[in-house]
Design an enzyme around this catalytic site. Structure first.
Site, PDB file in Angstrom:
ATOM      1  CE  LYS A 192      -2.241  -1.243   3.755  1.00 60.96           C
ATOM      2  NZ  LYS A 192      -1.923  -2.683   3.891  1.00 60.96           N
ATOM      3  CB  THR A 193       3.613   2.417   2.184  1.00 58.57           C
ATOM      4  OG1 THR A 193       2.864   2.269   3.394  1.00 58.57           O
ATOM      5  CG2 THR A 193       4.484   3.653   2.295  1.00 58.57           C
ATOM      6  CD  GLU A 246      -0.145   3.432   3.197  1.00 60.06           C
ATOM      7  OE1 GLU A 246      -0.414   2.412   3.854  1.00 60.06           O
ATOM      8  OE2 GLU A 246       0.965   4.004   3.243  1.00 60.06           O
TER       9      GLU A 246
END
Length: 460
Positions: A123-124, A167
């Site tokens: 995600k990051t 996110e």
């Protein structure tokens, strides 16, 4: 009825646990919109110092008298228990309480375009890649990312446009509080089994996340997800696919690597496009992250020049294969990987590099994850030439569930791995100084504080 945040009507908000990377970012966004913001945290840090410099009232330590009747709402993190003094006082005074996820979800309503990036891992990185592309496209997005991104000078960027990129974490179903117009789903694997029952339960939550996208919005999903159509079938919105399947709308073809193992490839689309892309971060997993970011950026109006420029500029975020320096001619890297899939991806990438040996110093994160995925941890960690295990980082957990790093080491050793368990960071540092050799790669790995080991080695 839940308290509603309105950017047009700034009020007084207090954050319990404001020093967290996500909470501090949300606080900065509200401050930029004219809100009066205060907050508390148990520990002083560079983040709390920055918030104080920005004009917020910051308390180190948490106490009931930090909560006053003139507050309009109090925001708290998942780590705050119901016996927290500030939480109790807010309840007593009737001050509305919002979880971090509820606040973030409400904030997405204040933007015309809200791109939320979800998945068990990646995600990051994918969020950061998307942010980099949009910046190169001349867009002015607000960005909230779960890591430190050099391009925005931290973990948050305040934009003046009507778009936000953020996110979306599945833990405790927090992403079901969001209102995305673009939902990105990178992968769906077993994790957070202290909350979810099993993989089917996790898949059900991702389906509900996808269903939150309005009819005029878009879901972007990776075709590497098993039975991915179950997640998107019947949705009224547009569905864009990325990944390895031949039917994917965005696919990577003609993949090669430069001398740093950074991938270069062409993106083939269902529209007949065939565009070259070069990454600066290593690993096949980052090709999938990039495809998702590209698809989202294209939906948001970025052209291919911006795609190439953004990805060429992206060198990673803090704790994602982050180079820390050297000691004794040994290259030290720190990585946030704490799930077997992430570990495998990171170690596979590392093994492709020109190092004589790869060391992995791993700190398991939570007893529940270690127990649930025990055999997968043993298998994937063994990809390293040498493994050093630290004690399990318990995070929010108090019950060890009968599992330990020593047990993991014993299992790996029986399977033929070269593994060493040491019960303190000091012992680990001394061991590494004695055994690591010039030309080797040392990766400190995990979601806890294992990165301190590499930092100490580099400093000395």
């Amino acid at each position: 009825m839940m308290y509603q945040i309105d950017f047009e009507k700034p009020v007084r908000i207090h954050f319990i646990g404001i020093g967290g990377i996500s909470m501090s970012g949300l606080a900065e966004i509200l401050l930029s919109r004219g809100f009066v913001v205060s907050g508390s945290d148990w520990n002083q840090s560079s983040l709390t110092d920055r918030l104080k410099q920005d004009g917020m009232t910051i308390y180190i330590g948490q106490a009931a008298d930090h909560i006053t009747k003139d507050l309009d709402a109090v925001v708290y993190t998942a780590a705050v228990h119901k016996d927290n003094a500030e939480y109790i006082r807010a309840k007593e005074l009737g001050v509305p309480l919002l979880s971090r996820a509820q606040l973030l979800g409400q904030m997405t309503k204040n933007y015309r375009v809200a791109a939320a990036v979800a998945g068990t891992h990646g995600k990051t990185t994918a969020t950061s890649m998307l942010a980099e592309i949009l910046l190169k496209a001349g867009a002015d997005p607000t960005v909230s990312v779960g890591g430190m991104l050099p391009a925005i000078g931290g973990n948050v960027r305040i934009g003046a446009s009507d778009s936000i990129v953020l996110e979306a974490c599945e833990y405790t179903n927090s992403f079901l509080e969001f209102f995305p117009t673009i939902a990105v789903i990178l992968n769906i694997r077993e994790d957070h089994l202290d909350f979810f029952q099993d993989l089917e339960d996790i898949r059900h939550s991702f389906r509900r996340f996808a269903a939150r996208v309005p009819e005029e919005g878009t879901v972007i999903i990776d075709t590497g997800i098993e039975d991915y159509r179950e997640i998107t079938d019947g949705l009224p919105c547009k569905v864009v696919t990325v990944g390895p399947a031949p039917e994917s709308d965005y696919r990577a073809v003609d993949l090669s690597h430069d001398e740093q193992d950074a991938p270069r490839f062409f993106v083939e689309t269902s529209k007949g496009e065939h565009e070259p892309v070069q990454l600066r971060v290593p690993g096949a997993h980052n090709v999938e992250n990039a495809l998702a970011a590209i698809a989202a950026a294209r939906q948001m109006g970025a052209d291919w020049e911006a795609v190439r420029a953004g990805l060429a500029h992206f060198e990673g975020t803090g704790r994602r294969f982050e180079r820390k320096g050297q000691f004794q001619g040994v290259t030290v890297v720190d990585d946030y990987a704490h799930h077997p899939d992430e570990i495998e991806a990171t170690l596979q990438a590392a093994k492709q590099m020109q190092y004589s040996r790869v060391w992995c110093v791993f700190q398991p994160h939570t007893y529940s994850r270690t127990k649930a995925l025990f055999e997968e941890f043993a298998r994937t960690l063994s990809l390293a030439d040498e493994v050093v295990l630290a004690d399990i980082f318990p995070a929010r957990e108090t019950d060890d569930l009968g599992v330990s790093s020593q047990m993991l080491a014993e299992t790996m050793e029986r399977n033929g791995a070269s593994v060493h368990y040491l019960d303190s960071f000091e012992k680990i540092e001394n061991f590494l100084r004695e055994h690591c050799m010039h030309g080797e790669l040392l990766i400190t790995m995990g979601a806890g504080d294992i990165g301190k080991v590499g930092e100490t080695l580099v400093e000395k």
